[in-house]
Each structure stands twice: as structure tokens, then as C-alpha cells.
Design an enzyme around this catalytic site. Sequence first.
Site, mmCIF file in Angstrom:
data_model
loop_
_atom_site.group_PDB
_atom_site.id
_atom_site.type_symbol
_atom_site.label_atom_id
_atom_site.label_comp_id
_atom_site.label_asym_id
_atom_site.label_seq_id
_atom_site.Cartn_x
_atom_site.Cartn_y
_atom_site.Cartn_z
ATOM 1 N N LYS A 83 0.598 -1.219 0.138
ATOM 2 C CA LYS A 83 0.308 0.080 -0.110
ATOM 3 C C LYS A 83 1.244 0.558 -0.721
ATOM 4 O O LYS A 83 1.239 1.536 1.310
ATOM 5 C CB LYS A 83 -1.079 -0.380 1.185
ATOM 6 N N LYS B 183 -2.345 -1.139 -4.062
ATOM 7 C CA LYS B 183 -3.352 -0.353 -3.801
ATOM 8 C C LYS B 183 -2.365 1.098 -3.824
ATOM 9 O O LYS B 183 -1.193 0.769 -3.256
ATOM 10 C CB LYS B 183 -3.558 -0.553 -2.621
#
Length: 333
Positions: free
Chosen positions: A203, A256
Site C-alpha cells: 500500500k 493499492k
Amino acid sequence: MNFVGQFPAYRPRRLRQSAALRRLVSETQLNAAQLVLPLFVRSGRKVRRPIQAMPGVFQLSPDEILREATRAHHLGVPAVLLFGIPDKKDAKASGAYAAKGIVQEAVRLLKKELPQLLVITDVCLCEYMEHGHCGIVQQSRSGAKILNDPTLRLLARTAASHVEAGADMVAPSDMMDGRVRAIRGQLDADGFAETPIMSYAAKFASAFYGPFREVAESTPKFGDRRSYQMDAGNAEEALREVALDIQEGADIVMVKPALAYLDILYRVKTEFGYPTAAYAVSAEHAMVKAAAANGWIDERAVTLESLLAMRRAGADIIITYAAMDAARWLKEG
Ligand code: PBG
């Protein structure tokens, strides 16, 4: 691979002569069964609060969550990812692990009324913290610090309370070190050894989360998330983060954002061969919506092409705010 010269008779056009032939040789498929719809729940009844920067996305009360999830389910979207917006925030994120918390309430309702729907919960503290950070903050004269290890206990408690309420899978998005192990240990100890973890493994600290923070009301009051989320330029580090989460017990790993990080997605999938998810985040959605509203792009074509690109790069699962639209378009053919 260099075909030229090796296969002098190869003519790519031969395989593009008809739609049926193109389908026969198509390498990547996109279908609704691969999509996950994020939903934002807040207290109340009949609440549908629109979000300025995300057309089509709302803060919904549990009854409205049920309606939205039912609609998604009928369109063939098998799963939702729940985020909570609590009435009160504090310094220990009490709302995140309260048995009567808003996510817990929505999970119980969804699993009762729509048992076939897969209910995934986002496990993080930022929406429940008065300062908007994903962990416990210690203020000192040299500034604010996020305390990694004390945060783990709260994350594990949060995950366990979601599963207790009936969640089918938990998705930790906080990026504290060691959280997957902590959550796995807690779930195993509580008798939920069969409940999988989808970790936000790679992330990045990203400007693409801007609109989300408006929906989730989780903009940090000071500083940023760079001490726990990754720098955009780091691909090797992303692989180390994913390896660590797998060692700690992650069943599905996530990359992400999605579109700007397809190289990461590709490397994660080829390196580990694990079930891999891509999260097409809020600004990816907002940009498409804005351009489409201006008539500058074909929303349907751009959305489906983007989702297909994520699949081609290696995503088995795609979390997207466009899940219902995409499912509808795919059905229409
Ligand atoms: C919570 C969380 C965030 C997103 C998912 N979980 C925001 C953040 O890290 O600031 C972003 C999702 C999106 O932009 O759609 N930590």
C-alpha cells in the site's frame, strides 16, 4: 520472445477476423465474479449522503447498505468491503472494536438478510481516531509518532470483533508492521482459524486516496502517512512487504492503488503466485467520473479497459467503486 524470422508464416491478423475468433484466442477475461464493491456505513436510517468528489458513492445507514448490497448481489458482484464512519472519534479508536460498532452492526444485518454475500471488512483505525492516523499517536516535543506495537493489539481486537459479528474475511489496511501476524494469532485464539485475511500488503502513500478521506472522514489532522505507507518509487520494497505478509499468514495480498501501480501488481503475481487483489482507489474513480461528466471520455469503455488491464497485470480480484456499473455493462455485453 522474438517471433519475427522464426515463424515466417505468422500473420497476427488471421486471428482477428471475427468476434467469435477473437473470443477464442482472448487471454484475459473480466467478469463480475471477480469484483468487490466498497461500501461506507454510518449510523441512522434511510441515510444516503452523497460525496462531493465521488459521484455515485454515498455514506449509507445499515438499511441502505443492505439495499445497495442486495443490488450488487443481484448483478453478480459476490462481495462487499465495509468501511465504518463512527459517530464519535477518540484517541484509542474505541468505535473500531466496539461490539455495537457501526461496522459490526452492518455485518450482522448483511449476514442475516443476505447470507450468500461475502462480507469483507476493512480493518483500520484511522476513521475512528480523532487525529485521523492509522495507529496510536504519541505526542512529544520532537513531534508526533505512530506507536507500531501498541497499535497491533487494537487492530487484532478490531478484526476479531468483525469476525465475531459474522464477517467472512478481514482486510487490514493500516500498514503497521506485524499486523497480519497479530490478527492471525487473535483469530486463531478466538476459534476463527478458518477465517481468511486479505492484507493490503503493498500500500503506497498516495495522493490517489484524497476523495476517500472525504468519504471516510479520515484525513490526518497533522502530518501524513509516509511513516507507515510506502514511497511511490519503491518496487523492491513492495515485494518485501508482500513476502512478509505472506509469512505472517495473509491468504490474499493486495496492491493499492491499481492503475498507476500495474508493474507492482505484475511483479507480485509472478513472484508469489498468490491470490492477488488490486484496489482501484477513490481518485482513480473520481478522474474517470469527472472526465466522463465533461463528455471527454466514454465512461463505460474506459472503465472496462482499465479493469481488464488490472486483470492482465495479474489481479485475481478487483476492488472498485465501479463494481455495479461494470457488472451491469458486462451483462449487457
Ligand atoms: C484506510 C484506508 C484508506 C483507503 C482504504 N483504506 C485511506 C488511507 O490510507 O488514507 C483508500 C481507499 C481509496 O482511496 O479508495 N487506511
